[in-house]
Write a protein that holds these residues in place. Structure first.
Motif, short mmCIF file in Angstrom:
data_model
loop_
_atom_site.label_atom_id
_atom_site.label_comp_id
_atom_site.label_asym_id
_atom_site.label_seq_id
_atom_site.Cartn_x
_atom_site.Cartn_y
_atom_site.Cartn_z
N ARG A 81 9.04 -7.26 -14.14
CA ARG A 81 10.42 -7.71 -14.15
C ARG A 81 11.11 -7.54 -12.78
O ARG A 81 11.65 -8.49 -12.23
N LEU A 82 11.10 -6.32 -12.26
CA LEU A 82 11.81 -6.05 -11.01
C LEU A 82 10.98 -6.35 -9.77
O LEU A 82 11.54 -6.47 -8.67
N SER A 83 9.68 -6.47 -9.92
CA SER A 83 8.77 -6.77 -8.79
C SER A 83 8.98 -5.79 -7.63
O SER A 83 9.07 -6.17 -6.47
N LEU A 84 9.06 -4.51 -7.98
CA LEU A 84 9.21 -3.46 -6.96
C LEU A 84 7.90 -2.74 -6.68
O LEU A 84 7.72 -2.19 -5.60
N CYS A 85 7.00 -2.73 -7.62
CA CYS A 85 5.76 -1.97 -7.49
C CYS A 85 4.55 -2.86 -7.69
O CYS A 85 4.64 -3.98 -8.21
N CYS A 86 3.40 -2.32 -7.27
CA CYS A 86 2.10 -2.95 -7.49
C CYS A 86 1.19 -1.95 -8.18
O CYS A 86 1.43 -0.74 -8.10
N PRO A 87 0.13 -2.41 -8.81
CA PRO A 87 -0.84 -1.46 -9.38
C PRO A 87 -1.47 -0.63 -8.27
O PRO A 87 -1.54 -1.06 -7.12
N PRO A 88 -1.94 0.57 -8.57
CA PRO A 88 -2.61 1.39 -7.56
C PRO A 88 -3.78 0.64 -6.92
O PRO A 88 -4.53 -0.07 -7.60
N GLY A 89 -3.91 0.79 -5.60
CA GLY A 89 -4.99 0.13 -4.88
C GLY A 89 -4.64 -1.26 -4.40
O GLY A 89 -5.48 -1.94 -3.82
N THR A 90 -3.36 -1.69 -4.62
CA THR A 90 -2.91 -2.99 -4.15
C THR A 90 -1.60 -2.82 -3.39
O THR A 90 -0.95 -1.78 -3.48
N TYR A 91 -1.20 -3.88 -2.68
CA TYR A 91 -0.01 -3.79 -1.84
C TYR A 91 0.60 -5.18 -1.66
O TYR A 91 -0.02 -6.21 -1.99
N ARG A 119 5.31 -3.69 -0.25
CA ARG A 119 5.41 -3.68 1.20
C ARG A 119 4.06 -3.29 1.81
O ARG A 119 3.08 -3.12 1.10
N GLY A 120 4.05 -3.12 3.15
CA GLY A 120 2.87 -2.60 3.83
C GLY A 120 1.93 -3.69 4.32
O GLY A 120 2.11 -4.89 4.07
N THR A 121 0.89 -3.24 5.04
CA THR A 121 -0.11 -4.15 5.61
C THR A 121 -1.44 -4.11 4.88
O THR A 121 -2.28 -4.99 5.07
N GLY A 122 -1.65 -3.09 4.05
CA GLY A 122 -2.92 -2.95 3.36
C GLY A 122 -4.02 -2.34 4.21
O GLY A 122 -5.13 -2.11 3.72
#
Length: 368
Positions: A81-91, A119-122
């Motif tokens: 819904r809020l698109s603030l987080c990703c599953p662990p191991g993703t970015y 966020r981030g570059t991965g």
């Protein structure tokens, strides 16, 4: 946490069937939702309260309509819904896999930049001792102490080795800067002896392990080969050479003519130079030595040193003389002077009694 805290709350009583019915209603009731929301944020956590206020409609929608289909509240709210987080191991905005894969990002030997966020570059930020794009290799100064299909342990080389096969000083394959490899051992380079050092004009070089230091020459030197006035290449101004050592010149004693020519001036030798100071009892003012005199005191008046007790005595003497004069005039039978004399005696007696009575009474009370 709030769901766990309120899991066994509801209604209590002796009727089990009635209790189960009421408890089932409580599990999905608005009352329970409010109790959960009240304990989510601490009073001082402004960001939490702000996010909760912004997400209140989503929370209520999940609680009343989406809870059965989407039991993972974190997945439903924060990711979908809020698109603030990703599953662990993703970015990143699209939740792409981190370097090394989402199951074990960075081979477990580092951190994925932006892991679990939008966020981030991965890219991998490797832990100390590890390197490579996936942190699957040992970094400079480390060697493989253990490796299997899923795990790598890197240990530190001997301090002079940049790359090695083991912890011994004889297992070096490449040396760090400032060392040179000789028969699998790293030997310190003497930068001072090989002229690899770069020090300023009035400094000298000191070799250290893997490097060197530049230190200042003695103030007696112009250029030097080491510490102290005995290692000078040339003596500085104000010094003279005595064998290998540069010594201070005493300008005050060695000069044929006085070096300080001002009135009341004397010469004082300093390290490498001298200075002109005023003789004792004189101070420098406007470039000249003048006598250090205290400021002139104003002339005293005739009564400046008279104490209060002496003033009182003088007053009494004055009144005594006046009364004697009036008594002499009163003795001639003049009624006017007789009246003035009696009034003066009464005034004097009243003043004396009023001024002394307090002290007489105080002395009496204290037993004096």
């Amino acid at each position: 946490q709030g769901l766990k805290r309120t899991e066994h709350e509801g209604f209590g009583g002796g009727n089990t069937a009635w209790e189960e019915e009421k408890l089932a209603k409580y599990q999905h009731s608005e009352t329970r939702l409010l109790e959960v929301l009240e304990g989510i944020c601490t009073p001082s956590d402004f960001a939490c309260h702000q996010l909760l206020e912004r997400s209140e409609e989503h929370v209520e929608q999940w609680w009343f309509h989406e809870q059965q289909q989407h039991p993972d509240f974190f997945q439903w709210l924060c990711m979908d819904r809020l698109s603030l987080c990703c599953p662990p191991g993703t970015y990143g905005p699209d939740c792409r896999p981190c370097a090394g894969g989402p199951q074990q990002p960075c081979s477990g030997n580092g951190q994925c930049d932006g892991d679990g966020t939008r966020r981030g570059t991965g890219l991998c930020v490797c832990s100390p001792g590890y390197g490579g794009p996936f942190c699957a290799e040992c970094g400079d100064g480390y060697y493989e102490a253990l490796r299997n299909k899923s795990h790598l342990v890197c240990a530190e080389c001997y301090r002079a080795c940049g790359h090695c096969t083991g912890p011994e000083d004889s297992s070096c394959l490449r040396c760090k800067r400032g060392w040179v490899l000789h028969e699998h051992r790293c030997i310190d380079i003497d930068e001072c002896g090989t002229e690899m050092a770069h020090c300023r004009a009035n400094q000298f070089c000191v070799n250290t392990e893997g490097s060197y230091e530049c230190r200042d020459c003695s103030t007696a030197c112009i250029g030097c080969m080491g510490a102290g006035p005995a290692r000078c290449k040339k003596c500085n101004k104000g010094y003279w050479r005595d064998g290998a050592k540069c010594l201070d010149v005493d300008e005050c004693a060695s000069a044929e003519e006085p070096v300080c020519t001002g009135a009341q001036e004397v010469c004082e030798n300093t390290e490498g130079s001298y200075r002109c100071i005023c003789t004792r009892g004189h101070v420098r003012q406007d470039g000249h030595c003048v006598e250090d005199k205290p400021p002139d005191a104003p002339e005293k008046g005739f009564f400046d040193d008279v104490t209060e007790d002496e003033v009182v005595v003088l007053q009494q003497m004055f009144f005594g003389v006046m009364i004697c004069a009036l008594a002499t005039l009163a003795a001639k039978g003049d009624m006017v002077f007789t009246a003035i004399f009696i009034g003066a005696v009464a005034a004097m007696a009243g003043y004396w009694l009023s001024d002394r009575s307090d002290r007489v009474l105080d002395g009496f009370m204290k037993g004096r």
